[in-house]
Design a protein around this motif. Structure first.
Motif, short mmCIF file in Angstrom:
data_model
loop_
_atom_site.label_atom_id
_atom_site.label_comp_id
_atom_site.label_asym_id
_atom_site.label_seq_id
_atom_site.Cartn_x
_atom_site.Cartn_y
_atom_site.Cartn_z
N PHE A 142 0.84 -1.19 0.00
CA PHE A 142 0.00 0.00 0.00
C PHE A 142 0.88 1.24 0.00
O PHE A 142 1.82 1.35 0.79
CB PHE A 142 -0.90 0.04 1.25
N SER A 143 0.59 2.13 -0.89
CA SER A 143 1.22 3.46 -0.86
C SER A 143 0.10 4.49 -0.80
O SER A 143 -1.08 4.15 -0.76
CB SER A 143 2.10 3.67 -2.09
N LYS A 144 0.47 5.76 -0.80
CA LYS A 144 -0.54 6.80 -0.63
C LYS A 144 -1.60 6.77 -1.72
O LYS A 144 -2.79 6.95 -1.45
CB LYS A 144 0.16 8.16 -0.60
N ASP A 145 -1.19 6.51 -2.97
CA ASP A 145 -2.13 6.57 -4.09
C ASP A 145 -2.15 5.31 -4.95
O ASP A 145 -2.61 5.33 -6.08
CB ASP A 145 -1.82 7.79 -4.97
N SER A 146 -1.63 4.19 -4.44
CA SER A 146 -1.62 2.95 -5.23
C SER A 146 -1.70 1.73 -4.34
O SER A 146 -1.33 1.78 -3.15
CB SER A 146 -0.37 2.88 -6.11
N THR A 147 -2.18 0.64 -4.92
CA THR A 147 -2.26 -0.66 -4.24
C THR A 147 -1.70 -1.71 -5.18
O THR A 147 -2.30 -2.01 -6.22
CB THR A 147 -3.72 -1.00 -3.88
N THR A 148 -0.55 -2.26 -4.85
CA THR A 148 0.13 -3.21 -5.72
C THR A 148 0.00 -4.61 -5.14
O THR A 148 0.34 -4.84 -3.98
CB THR A 148 1.62 -2.86 -5.89
N LEU A 149 -0.49 -5.52 -5.97
CA LEU A 149 -0.68 -6.91 -5.55
C LEU A 149 0.48 -7.75 -6.07
O LEU A 149 0.81 -7.72 -7.26
CB LEU A 149 -2.01 -7.44 -6.11
N TYR A 150 1.09 -8.54 -5.18
CA TYR A 150 2.19 -9.43 -5.54
C TYR A 150 1.71 -10.88 -5.45
O TYR A 150 1.21 -11.31 -4.41
CB TYR A 150 3.39 -9.21 -4.60
N LEU A 151 1.89 -11.62 -6.55
CA LEU A 151 1.56 -13.04 -6.59
C LEU A 151 2.85 -13.84 -6.73
O LEU A 151 3.71 -13.50 -7.56
CB LEU A 151 0.63 -13.35 -7.77
#
Length: 564
Positions: A237-246
């Protein structure tokens, strides 16, 4: 030297911690007998090693009392009765049975509350106090699933409503912006076909973030033959993004399968052999594609060549293409060539539908027409099919738990410049009923019917052998209608060895010969999962109804499926 060792022994014996360990006992009482009974009904640990353990247990009992409604309880004292006995006194005071929680309808959907309470009103709902903590956790999880994972809940303005009930306001602190998946990064298997994320798992960027749903979906990756999940997904989680790691890995998905069968020929009384080779190649181009090649030759001088190709998610769409070619030749009587092309749509990980066209051409190979039932013909069918597939990836021996496939074919047959309508319906389904970790029952039902005004021998349904009714020669039985039931009782000795029974039943009709028969097959078998692959052994004896079982009719089948 001896004096020194003796001195060390005295010091160790004198100051050993084991000598100071005592078995301390704890007794917790209430202010009255009723309170003591209520405390005893909760249960607590009575034997302890030290005072800190006793104090921790008393605090734990207090927290449990809070949760069930004694929110005003007090721990008055912990007293030492003697060298091994401690007594704690807790005043329970009043117990509150229910709590009415006032909420804002803009924060919570009243339909959600109906799953928690039978008393839901316009601006509040009532639940037992003992269920309060679980209810708040449930509400928080449901709000998080809508893209707000950092939501916080708490109760404010807690007041006494009636003599045994409370009331409070529910405060929901929700971030202003909803979290969506901004990017998906795959670790471990960088060339994993991305179309499977979008169409198979239904996970894609710009989708509302729901971690629990993502975890349940990514577990379905273990059902793919060519990939598996190394560990649970992670999120940055960052201020303006949500990155999913698989975290994925490529697995061995190619297989080579073959079997050797032998039995006694009833006419010549000699030993005869039959077998087949089956090659499956999957995801070698990192596209999720599959290719199958089969060649089979059996004791009836029958030869089968078959090739299938499946191309999923064409142009990154949920639509795929299936192509197949099948050539069958029986001694010098006839040959049949079947070609079909189908498009499929992957509804989700379990369901798939098909639509396509198939063409069949059969030729009489006899120099002279000696039989009116073997003639040249051509058919064209339009196909609609449905498939359901449920896996159990945790079981290496039986990775598929259940499957259902239904296919309908409608078209026309051309024969000697004459045309007639024809249809072919078939289904194949099986299910494994797991009784426990070692015992299971396998049931398979298979059926087909050919509907036409006239019938030819070279167009009939062919069955018999290891993949249909065991104890009979491969493709030795011809039918216009077929019903088949395979059953096995399986016992797993461990994760790599199992034994099983064989009980097969079949009913078929042949409108050319005006016959209908019931067939039976019984036997046993075993399977061993080796480093090379899965080795199977089947011994089965088949008979026709009203005929006795004969050992000379027994069939032994060996097969080995090697993964690479």
């Amino acid at each position: 030297m001896r004096k020194t060792l003796f001195l060390y022994l005295i010091i160790y014996t004198t100051f050993s911690p084991a000598l100071f360990c005592q078995n301390l006992q704890l007794k917790i009482n209430g202010n009255a007998d009723a309170e003591t009974t209520a405390i005893d009904s909760i249960g607590y640990i009575k034997n302890h090693a030290n005072y800190l353990s006793i104090k921790s247990e008393a605090d734990s009992i207090q927290k449990t009392l809070y949760k069930i409604g004694y929110i005003e309880n007090e721990l008055n004292s912990i007293n030492r009765i003697n060298d091994s006995m401690f007594s704690a006194k807790i005043h329970l005071k009043k117990k509150y049975n229910n709590v009415s929680i006032y909420y804002n309808t803009s924060d919570i959907d009243p339909k959600l509350l109906n799953t928690l309470s039978k008393k839901v009103f316009d601006n509040y709902f009532t639940i037992p106090f003992s269920e309060l903590e679980n209810a708040l956790v449930f509400i928080n999880s449901k709000i998080s699933e809508k893209g707000f994972p950092f939501t916080k809940l708490h109760l404010s303005n807690i007041e006494i409503d009636t003599e045994s009930d409370l009331k409070a306001n529910l405060v929901v602190e929700t971030p202003k912006e909803k979290r969506i998946i901004s990017d998906i990064i795959i670790k471990g298997y960088d060339k994993f076909p991305r179309s499977y994320l979008k169409h198979y798992l239904k996970i894609k960027p710009n989708q509302t973030f729901n971690l629990n749903l993502i975890k349940s979906k990514t577990q379905q990756l273990n059902n793919l033959r060519f990939a598996s999940e190394m560990k649970s997904p992670e999120v940055l989680f960052s201020k303006d993004s949500t990155t999913l790691y698989l975290y994925l890995q490529k697995t061995k998905s190619n297989s080579f399968d073959g079997f050797l069968g032998f039995g006694t020929n009833e006419d010549t009384n000699k030993l005869q052999f039959d077998g087949y080779l089956n090659l499956n190649l999957t995801n070698n181009l990192n596209y999720g594609e599959s290719f199958r090649l089969l060649y089979k030759s059996d004791e009836n001088d029958q030869k089968t060549f078959e090739t299938n190709m499946s191309l999923p998610y064409l142009f990154k769409s949920p639509i795929g293409l299936d192509l197949a070619l099948r050539i069958f030749k029986r001694d010098s009587s006839f040959s049949t060539v079947n070609q079909n092309a189908k498009i499929h749509y992957q509804i989700n990980a379990k369901h798939k539908i098909y639509s396509g066209i198939s063409s069949t051409q059969s030729n009489n190979l006899l120099n002279e027409v000696t039989s009116a039932t073997i003639l040249d013909y051509k058919t064209t069918y339009y196909t609609i099919a449905y498939q359901f597939l449920k896996n159990q990836s945790s079981n290496l021996l039986f990775p598929i738990n259940s499957q259902f496939y239904l296919e309908t074919n409608f078209g026309k047959k051309n024969q000697s410049n004459q045309q007639e309508k024809q249809s072919l319906l078939s289904f194949d389904a099986f299910k494994i009923f797991n009784l426990d970790l070692k015992n299971s029952i396998y049931i398979r039902a298979n059926g087909a019917t050919l509907n036409s005004n006239t019938y030819l021998e070279n167009e009939l349904i062919r069955f018999g052998g290891i993949n249909s009714i065991r104890g009979f020669e491969e493709n030795s039985i011809y039918a216009t209608l077929l019903g088949l039931l395979n059953t096995e009782y399986r016992f797993q000795l461990n994760n790599s060895i199992y034994v099983h029974s064989i009980t097969d039943l079949a009913y078929f009709e042949n409108k050319i010969s005006n016959t209908d028969e019931k067939l039976f097959g019984i036997g046993f078998g075993f399977g061993i999962f080796t480093k090379t692959g899965l080795l199977k052994f089947n011994y089965a004896n088949g008979k026709i109804e009203n005929n006795p079982f004969k050992l000379s009719n027994s069939k032994i089948h060996l097969s080995l499926t090697a993964n690479f």
